[in-house]
Design a protein around this motif. Structure first.
Motif, PDB file in Angstrom:
ATOM      1  N   LEU A 199      34.354  29.219  42.990  1.00  0.00           N
ATOM      2  CA  LEU A 199      34.908  30.496  43.452  1.00  0.00           C
ATOM      3  C   LEU A 199      35.269  31.327  42.243  1.00  0.00           C
ATOM      4  O   LEU A 199      35.400  30.803  41.124  1.00  0.00           O
ATOM      5  N   ILE A 200      35.420  32.634  42.464  1.00  0.00           N
ATOM      6  CA  ILE A 200      35.821  33.563  41.406  1.00  0.00           C
ATOM      7  C   ILE A 200      37.151  34.186  41.816  1.00  0.00           C
ATOM      8  O   ILE A 200      37.261  34.791  42.880  1.00  0.00           O
ATOM      9  N   LEU A 201      38.161  34.039  40.960  1.00  0.00           N
ATOM     10  CA  LEU A 201      39.491  34.578  41.260  1.00  0.00           C
ATOM     11  C   LEU A 201      39.740  35.915  40.569  1.00  0.00           C
ATOM     12  O   LEU A 201      40.370  36.798  41.127  1.00  0.00           O
ATOM     13  N   GLY A 202      39.239  36.075  39.356  1.00  0.00           N
ATOM     14  CA  GLY A 202      39.431  37.338  38.651  1.00  0.00           C
ATOM     15  C   GLY A 202      40.899  37.629  38.367  1.00  0.00           C
ATOM     16  O   GLY A 202      41.775  36.797  38.576  1.00  0.00           O
ATOM     17  N   GLY A 203      41.138  38.824  37.868  1.00  0.00           N
ATOM     18  CA  GLY A 203      42.510  39.250  37.602  1.00  0.00           C
ATOM     19  C   GLY A 203      42.891  39.080  36.143  1.00  0.00           C
ATOM     20  O   GLY A 203      42.843  37.971  35.619  1.00  0.00           O
ATOM     21  N   ASN A 204      43.259  40.199  35.500  1.00  0.00           N
ATOM     22  CA  ASN A 204      43.601  40.097  34.078  1.00  0.00           C
ATOM     23  C   ASN A 204      44.969  39.485  33.837  1.00  0.00           C
ATOM     24  O   ASN A 204      45.343  39.239  32.691  1.00  0.00           O
ATOM     25  N   THR A 205      45.738  39.230  34.896  1.00  0.00           N
ATOM     26  CA  THR A 205      47.028  38.553  34.737  1.00  0.00           C
ATOM     27  C   THR A 205      47.007  37.143  35.325  1.00  0.00           C
ATOM     28  O   THR A 205      48.021  36.442  35.278  1.00  0.00           O
TER      29      THR A 205
END
Length: 246
Positions: A199-205
Motif C-alpha cells: 500500500l502507499i500511505l504518502g504524506g510529508n509528515t
C-alpha cells in the motif's frame, strides 16, 4: 560501535513508499497475519524489546508471545514466557490506564531524571481509580532506568551497556522512527527486518523507519542484504549494518 551491549535488531513493517504509519500516526495495522507472526518470532527470540512512548501511545498495548511453540522454545532456553518490555521516553508522560499496564509482561521504563520524577508522581494525576488500580493491577514498572547525558537527554549507549549487565543479550527495537534514528546515528543497530507491505500511505509528515535529521549520502550507514522473502504480497527484507572494518 559500543562494545558489551545487546545484539540489537530493528523490526518494522512499512508501506511501499517507506511509511511506518499514516500522517495521523494511527496504529499501523496494515501488515498481514504472516507479518505479525514474523514479528512475534523475532520478539520470542529476544531477551527484551524496546519501543518509544509514541509507539506505545498509538497502540496502547504491546505484542506478547502467544504461539505455544515459541513459548515452549523460550522455556527450553531457560527464558521466561515473555521478554522484558522497555518503554523509552524523556518525559514519561504515559497514560497508566492503557491496556499495556494490564498485560502479563515485565515492564521497565528508560527515562531521564525528570521523567522518573514525573512517573512517580502520576498517582496525583489519576486519583479517581487509584484504589481499583492498586488492588487489581497497579500500573507499575518493575524497574525505572535513569541514564542521562549532560544535556539531560536519555543516554542510550550507557543504557544499553547496562542492559548487557542484566543478561539481556538480544534486544529487539519496535520503533518509532525517532528512536531508530537515534540508535542508527550512535551505531547501535546490528540488524534490520523490514516488511514492505502493498500500500502507499504518502504524506510529508508521516513517520518513516528512520526519522531524525537524516544522513548525507557520503555519511549514510551502509547495509548488507542478508535475506529476501516474498510471501503473497509482502516482501521481507533482512539487512545487516556494515561497520567500517567491513
Amino acid at each position: 560501535m559500543l562494545q558489551h551491549r545487546p545484539h540489537t535488531t530493528v523490526v518494522l513493517a512499512m508501506s511501499a513508499d517507506g511509511k511506518i504509519a499514516d500522517f495521523r500516526r494511527s496504529p499501523a495495522r496494515f501488515g498481514s497475519r504472516v507479518d505479525k507472526a514474523h514479528l512475534e518470532k523475532q520478539i520470542a527470540a529476544s531477551d527484551a524489546v524496546l519501543f518509544g512512548a509514541g509507539t506505545l501511545g498509538a497502540y496502547g498495548t504491546t505484542l506478547t508471545v502467544t504461539d505455544p511453540t515459541l513459548v515452549e522454545l523460550r522455556a527450553q532456553g531457560g527464558k521466561s514466557p515473555q521478554p522484558v518490555h522497555i518503554v523509552t521516553t524523556h518525559s514519561a508522560n504515559l497514560n497508566p490506564e492503557i491496556h499495556f499496564f494490564k498485560q502479563p509482561v515485565r515492564r521497565w521504563l528508560l527515562t531521564t531524571t525528570a521523567g522518573a520524577v514525573s512517573w512517580k508522581g502520576r498517582l496525583q494525576t489519576f486519583p479517581s481509580t487509584l484504589e481499583t488500580r492498586t488492588q487489581e493491577c497497579p500500573p507499575e514498572f518493575e524497574q525505572i532506568l535513569v541514564f542521562e547525558t549532560p544535556m539531560r537527554e536519555i543516554d542510550i549507549p550507557a543504557a544499553l551497556k547496562h542492559l548487557a549487565t542484566l543478561h539481556i543479550t538480544r534486544l529487539v527495537v519496535l520503533g518509532g522512527g525517532e528512536l531508530v534514528a537515534s540508535l542508527v546515528e550512535l551505531d547501535l543497530i546490528d540488524e534490520l527486518w523490514l516488511t514492505v507491505c502493498p500500500l502507499i500511505l504518502g504524506g510529508n509528515t508521516a513517520p518513516t523507519p528512520v526519522d531524525g535529521k537524516g544522513f548525507l549520502p557520503d555519511l549514510a550507514p551502509k547495509l548488507q542484504l542478508l535475506e529476501v522473502h516474498t510471501v503473497e504480497q509482502e516482501v521481507f527484507l533482512h539487512y545487516r549494518l556494515q561497520r567500517p572494518a567491513d
